[in-house]
Design an enzyme around this catalytic site. Sequence first.
Site, PDB file in Angstrom:
ATOM      1  N   LYS A 112     -10.635   6.439 -13.135  1.00 37.11           N
ATOM      2  CA  LYS A 112     -10.104   6.037 -14.162  1.00 37.11           C
ATOM      3  C   LYS A 112      -9.892   4.572 -13.862  1.00 37.11           C
ATOM      4  CE  LYS A 112      -7.511   4.917 -17.099  1.00 37.11           C
ATOM      5  NZ  LYS A 112      -7.285   3.349 -17.258  1.00 37.11           N
ATOM      6  N   GLY A 130       0.046   2.182  -9.285  1.00 36.02           N
ATOM      7  CA  GLY A 130       0.281   1.416 -10.721  1.00 36.02           C
ATOM      8  C   GLY A 130       1.691   1.482 -10.733  1.00 36.02           C
ATOM      9  N   SER A 131       2.354   1.005 -11.955  1.00 34.22           N
ATOM     10  CA  SER A 131       4.105   1.159 -12.078  1.00 34.22           C
ATOM     11  C   SER A 131       4.492   2.331 -12.052  1.00 34.22           C
ATOM     12  CB  SER A 131       3.985   0.481 -13.894  1.00 34.22           C
ATOM     13  OG  SER A 131       3.554   1.549 -14.636  1.00 34.22           O
ATOM     14  N   GLY A 142       3.682   6.289 -13.206  1.00 31.94           N
ATOM     15  CA  GLY A 142       4.033   7.165 -12.190  1.00 31.94           C
ATOM     16  C   GLY A 142       4.904   8.335 -12.786  1.00 31.94           C
ATOM     17  N   GLU A 184       1.417   5.494  -5.415  1.00 30.17           N
ATOM     18  CA  GLU A 184       1.642   4.135  -4.901  1.00 30.17           C
ATOM     19  C   GLU A 184       2.106   3.294  -5.855  1.00 30.17           C
ATOM     20  OE1 GLU A 184       1.774   0.766  -3.914  1.00 30.17           O
ATOM     21  OE2 GLU A 184      -0.503   0.974  -3.661  1.00 30.17           O
TER      22      GLU A 184
HETATM   23  P1  NAI Z   1       0.260   0.777 -15.446  1.00 26.94           P
HETATM   24  O1  NAI Z   1       0.884   1.466 -14.261  1.00 26.94           O
HETATM   25  O2  NAI Z   1       0.500   1.136 -16.878  1.00 26.94           O
HETATM   26  O3  NAI Z   1      -1.394   0.954 -15.016  1.00 26.94           O
HETATM   27  C1  NAI Z   1      -2.094   1.367 -14.166  1.00 26.94           C
HETATM   28  C2  NAI Z   1      -3.247   2.559 -14.304  1.00 26.94           C
HETATM   29  O4  NAI Z   1      -2.669   3.582 -14.997  1.00 26.94           O
HETATM   30  C3  NAI Z   1      -4.089   1.738 -15.270  1.00 26.94           C
HETATM   31  O5  NAI Z   1      -5.501   2.508 -14.971  1.00 26.94           O
HETATM   32  C4  NAI Z   1      -3.844   2.381 -16.570  1.00 26.94           C
HETATM   33  O6  NAI Z   1      -4.738   2.657 -17.531  1.00 26.94           O
HETATM   34  C5  NAI Z   1      -3.221   3.677 -16.286  1.00 26.94           C
HETATM   35  N1  NAI Z   1      -2.240   4.478 -17.169  1.00 26.94           N
HETATM   36  C6  NAI Z   1      -1.505   3.783 -17.881  1.00 26.94           C
HETATM   37  N2  NAI Z   1      -0.535   4.791 -18.773  1.00 26.94           N
HETATM   38  C7  NAI Z   1      -1.071   5.756 -18.241  1.00 26.94           C
HETATM   39  C8  NAI Z   1      -0.698   7.442 -18.635  1.00 26.94           C
HETATM   40  N3  NAI Z   1       0.065   7.549 -19.531  1.00 26.94           N
HETATM   41  N4  NAI Z   1      -1.263   8.107 -17.967  1.00 26.94           N
HETATM   42  C9  NAI Z   1      -2.237   8.171 -17.168  1.00 26.94           C
HETATM   43  N5  NAI Z   1      -2.736   6.641 -16.790  1.00 26.94           N
HETATM   44  C10 NAI Z   1      -2.126   5.955 -17.306  1.00 26.94           C
HETATM   45  O7  NAI Z   1       0.341  -0.580 -15.262  1.00 26.94           O
HETATM   46  P2  NAI Z   1       0.056  -2.055 -16.180  1.00 26.94           P
HETATM   47  O8  NAI Z   1       0.128  -1.583 -17.380  1.00 26.94           O
HETATM   48  O9  NAI Z   1      -1.389  -2.384 -15.876  1.00 26.94           O
HETATM   49  O10 NAI Z   1       1.012  -3.070 -15.560  1.00 26.94           O
HETATM   50  C11 NAI Z   1       2.398  -3.029 -16.181  1.00 26.94           C
HETATM   51  C12 NAI Z   1       3.397  -3.254 -14.909  1.00 26.94           C
HETATM   52  O11 NAI Z   1       3.182  -2.276 -13.720  1.00 26.94           O
HETATM   53  C13 NAI Z   1       3.070  -4.603 -14.253  1.00 26.94           C
HETATM   54  O12 NAI Z   1       3.403  -5.778 -14.899  1.00 26.94           O
HETATM   55  C14 NAI Z   1       3.683  -4.573 -12.755  1.00 26.94           C
HETATM   56  O13 NAI Z   1       4.898  -4.745 -12.875  1.00 26.94           O
HETATM   57  C15 NAI Z   1       3.315  -2.883 -12.777  1.00 26.94           C
HETATM   58  N6  NAI Z   1       1.977  -2.534 -11.749  1.00 26.94           N
HETATM   59  C16 NAI Z   1       2.180  -2.342 -10.486  1.00 26.94           C
HETATM   60  C17 NAI Z   1       1.071  -2.059  -9.817  1.00 26.94           C
HETATM   61  C18 NAI Z   1       1.405  -1.862  -8.456  1.00 26.94           C
HETATM   62  O14 NAI Z   1       0.282  -1.803  -7.503  1.00 26.94           O
HETATM   63  N7  NAI Z   1       2.593  -1.547  -7.948  1.00 26.94           N
HETATM   64  C19 NAI Z   1      -0.180  -2.308 -10.105  1.00 26.94           C
HETATM   65  C20 NAI Z   1      -0.237  -2.417 -11.819  1.00 26.94           C
HETATM   66  C21 NAI Z   1       0.897  -2.752 -12.329  1.00 26.94           C
END
Ligand code: NAI
Length: 494
Positions: free
Chosen positions: A187, A240-241, A245, A262
């Site tokens: 995804k 992701g965040s 997580g 991660e």
């Molecule tokens: P996110 O963690 O919400 O998204 C990452 C992935 O998870 C995306 O594919 C998203 O569609 C999916 N996702 C979101 N909610 C989910 C759920 N409830 N169940 C399963 N999958 C889900 O991160 P987002 O919204 O893109 O960014 C928000 C903040 O997160 C950023 O500003 C940053 O601080 C942090 N972040 C950190 C990352 C890292 O590599 N450490 C990468 C992306 C974001």
Amino acid sequence: MNVMAEVHPFLDGKPKRMLIDGKRLEAVSGKTFESRNPATGELLANVAEGDAEDINLAVAAARRAFTGPWSKLKPAERQRLLLRLADLVEENIEEFAQLDTLDMGAPISRTRAGRQRATGMLRFYAGMATALHGETIENSLPGDYVSFTLKEPVGVVGAIIPWNGPLSASIWKIGPALATGCTVVLKPAEEAPLTPLRLAELCLEAGVPPGVVNVVPGYGETAGAALASHPDVDKVAFTGSHLTGQSIIRASAGNLKRVSLELGGKSPDIVFADADLEQAVPGSGMAVFANSGQICSAGTRLFVEHKIYDEFVGRVAAFSKTLRVGDGRDPKTQVGPLVSREQLDRVTGYLAIGRQEGARPLSGGERLTEGDMAKGYFVPPTVFAGVRDNMRIAQEEIFGPVISAIPFTDIEEVIERGNKTQFGLGSGVWTRDVGKAHKLARSIRAGSVWINCYQAMDPAVPFGGYKMSGYGRESGVQHLEEYLNTKSVWIKTD
Ligand code: NAI
Ligand code: MG
């Protein structure tokens, strides 16, 4: 004809479909969402918006592929597929570089430089495919028993990835799955779904059987959540965040699926007065400004020894002003836009918070809106001086090009303060003193410590988090273990 087709062959104006069981499908709902260029706002493609029903189809396809011949394939055959895929990625690397730059904004110099990493990862996993093995273990039972272990693929893996490096994030999930004999439902992030879809096409072209790699674009709260809670998924590999997580862990409870995470960070980057400052200035700057700060392990808490604090922080600010901010497609661009409106609001929100908390921006500090910049999400490299440990800009992950520079006086103190964070992903140390370097390497509670460098990565060297930066490791032999079950076999021989 769609104008984008002249820009990129994959952007042919047609809606981009999901890839399930080797077939390009529309979403069951018929819905699509838009993928736009964050530098200009232009529409790149409409993309099928997968949801729970589409995830069900993809998981069913992945299960069929797993229980079919796939997981019994000889390791050397999986190795050959991975090597073929590596060659295809290499042949098409310019196309991938352009696609990542268009979809998430990173400078083309950066996405092109990703070639080594992407192909190196695939070839590392190819090598590992024939190196996996169980062990024969001596036991102490009375009587004659032979005991040994088998390594078996965990099964169907749900891979959920972010948008900050779509090509390498996709390979970091697909590579170990192909090496171990797992199947995948990937995804992508809604902000950057194009490269994962294109990569799945190349998997088919390489000869990976239908159903082994499936890609379902869609939103996190719908498609992502359905994958994380699916009862027939054996493992979720998430990047992701930390907040997402945590919901992944909760969603995994239904069938106790395995989870690797991660997550984010607020990594300390520690500069001692005895460091080679010529290296440390650009090194600590790019530890944050690369990819516009949208890197999980960015060294965003810059601890500087007090006797060089003013000079050093001034030099990092001066360096940051030399960086060229602009459209990632321009080869001269060093800092591209942020990925989305949401991310822009988040980062500019923190710029305001930093000022309210009393920190002083020595460079940057405001969104750029001059001319064409107004169409994109541009924030210049920003160095905040006068930051204290308890400020929000020193504790929370901003995920933008923002350094919070903090003075310190001695090594014991900086170890304690450096570790005072909920995260533990990366860290940096700049010193010429080998004793200090060793002490820091052992004292920092984080998955990676970079000394006199930052962000060095290799497919053979594990990467991952302590504390709320997650668990599990990617890269290295340990990564493959995350995709394997250990089975013990006993044979009574007398
Ligand atoms: P996110 O963690 O919400 O998204 C990452 C992935 O998870 C995306 O594919 C998203 O569609 C999916 N996702 C979101 N909610 C989910 C759920 N409830 N169940 C399963 N999958 C889900 O991160 P987002 O919204 O893109 O960014 C928000 C903040 O997160 C950023 O500003 C940053 O601080 C942090 N972040 C950190 C990352 C890292 O590599 N450490 C990468 C992306 C974001
Ligand atoms: Mg989100």
